[in-house]
Design a protein around this motif. Structure first.
Motif, PDB file in Angstrom:
ATOM      1  N   UNK A  98       0.835  -1.207   0.000  1.00 14.63           N
ATOM      2  CA  UNK A  98       0.000   0.000   0.000  1.00 14.63           C
ATOM      3  C   UNK A  98       0.869   1.256   0.000  1.00 14.63           C
ATOM      4  N   UNK A  99       1.955   1.241   0.766  1.00 17.28           N
ATOM      5  CA  UNK A  99       2.843   2.404   0.793  1.00 17.28           C
ATOM      6  C   UNK A  99       3.540   2.596  -0.556  1.00 17.28           C
ATOM      7  N   UNK A 104       4.031   5.552  -5.827  1.00 19.95           N
ATOM      8  CA  UNK A 104       3.909   5.519  -7.288  1.00 19.95           C
ATOM      9  C   UNK A 104       2.811   6.465  -7.773  1.00 19.95           C
ATOM     10  N   UNK A 105       1.769   6.647  -6.956  1.00 20.92           N
ATOM     11  CA  UNK A 105       0.658   7.520  -7.341  1.00 20.92           C
ATOM     12  C   UNK A 105       0.964   8.997  -7.133  1.00 20.92           C
TER      13      UNK A 105
END
Length: 394
Positions: A98-99, A104-105
């Protein structure tokens, strides 16, 4: 600053008042305009259709937005009852993807702000080293009062405390617990939870009492918290048998509800005890304002928010002298600290408080010394210092 708040203690769609103190602290930080944040609040994986409290976890969405803050709920493997020593490993494994997705987002956060030492803080330090991010861990209560009693968690907590870039405790008593692990006292910063003085404010007594159907002028006690033995709701009920004419309202939910109901019935005082279930945060000011005193008979605590919430509503407290509780007193208008954790001591304190006269305005003024401002400034200073040192070292 871009902050990643990491904690399994965070409100969610199925439990909007759960650990609201973590959310409140973050909201005050965001109000400064100096911080951008995302929240990762991991949950143990639970098979869909699981009954009871664990089944509720399966219904929490993977992503939600609360007060404009994006909250992610990645799942991680956890073995019930037998997996305490393995808990941080599964937690870290579930959170790392998730991190990476957040980075990346486009949310390449500067710092991990972890709340609760075990498993959250232990896992956060591992994740920080893996991702090259500094980590601040906040200790909040049972994470240091309970888990260090066990050999493996104690070693993991001590190692995490040694490697974290910053350490915060919500009371001086918890700071002493960190130091007992062998951590230098100058590494620990005490930043207490504050109280929302706008939300928690006195409400007209008649209005508040009418809200809970309290006819007449008889004195009223309230006890607020999860219905578990260490909160001491049973002692508040037992105290009522020595307080004729007094009534008790208990707000909270948990596994002790049926036992508490049986206790009140067995003592012959069921008509003077009401279990209200969980109340929304916005309903608590009316509850506190309807009462003559809050009872907090906990066996252990970090920094219980209910104390300042009640005092901000002008309601003094009767409380055990454990953890950070004595730090919230220091003036007669705050209420009474119990000499011992017993029903008899609660009853005696309630009678003495009522006989002394309640100056609700003075109690409110005492609470006004505990706003969030000092905590928010302390966070900004600590985070800024850590990032400046990191940049200088680079």
């Amino acid at each position: 600053m871009r902050i990643l708040t990491l904690s399994s203690l965070y409100p969610n769609a199925t439990a909007p008042t759960f650990a609201v103190f973590v959310e409140n602290r973050l909201r005050r930080l965001l109000d400064t305009g100096e911080v951008e944040a995302r929240v990762v609040a991991p949950l143990p994986w639970v098979p869909p259709g699981t009954p009871g409290e664990r089944g509720r976890l399966a219904r929490i969405p993977a992503t939600e937005t609360r007060h404009g803050i994006e909250v992610l709920h990645p799942r991680y493997p956890q073995l019930p009852r037998i997996g305490m020593s393995l808990h941080p490993f599964g937690y870290a494994a579930g959170v790392l993807p998730a991190l990476k997705r957040l980075i990346r987002a486009g949310f390449d956060f500067d710092l991990i702000d972890a709340h609760y030492f075990y498993p959250d803080g232990v896992a956060a330090v591992w994740l920080g080293r893996r991702l090259g991010k500094p980590v601040v861990v906040t200790a909040r209560g049972s994470d240091l009062n309970l888990f260090p009693r066990f050999a493996v968690p104690r070693r993991l907590i001590r190692r995490a405390a040694e490697r974290a870039d910053g350490l915060i405790t919500v009371s001086a008593a918890l700071a002493a617990q960190v130091q007992a692990l062998g951590i230098a006292h100058e590494r620990v910063r005490v930043l207490r939870n504050g109280v929302d003085l706008a939300l928690f404010a006195p409400i007209a007594r008649a209005q508040a009492r009418a809200r809970f159907g309290l006819a007449g002028d008889g004195p009223v006690l309230v006890s607020v918290g999860n219905l578990v033995a260490l909160k001491g709701h049973h002692l508040a009920i037992e105290a009522l048998k020595d307080l004729p004419g007094w009534r008790l309202l208990i707000a909270g939910q948990g596994p002790e509800r049926e036992r508490l109901e049986r206790l009140a019935a067995g003592l012959g005082i069921a008509e003077r005890v009401r279990l209200l279930g969980a109340l929304a945060h916005a309903e608590l000011p009316e509850l506190y304002s309807a009462a003559d005193a809050l009872v907090l008979a906990s066996e252990s605590e970090g920094w219980p928010n209910v104390l300042l919430e009640a005092m901000a509503c002008g309601t003094p407290a009767i409380a055990t002298a454990v953890g950070g509780i004595p730090e919230a007193f220091g003036a007669p208008e705050a209420g009474r600290l119990l000499p011992e954790r017993s029903a008899a001591a609660i009853a005696a304190a309630a009678r003495a408080l009522l006989a002394a006269g309640l100056d609700r305005a003075a109690t409110r003024r005492h609470a006004e010394g505990f706003s969030w401002d000092a905590t928010t400034r302390g966070q900004l200073e600590l985070f800024g210092d850590i990032l400046a040192r990191r940049q200088a070292a680079a």
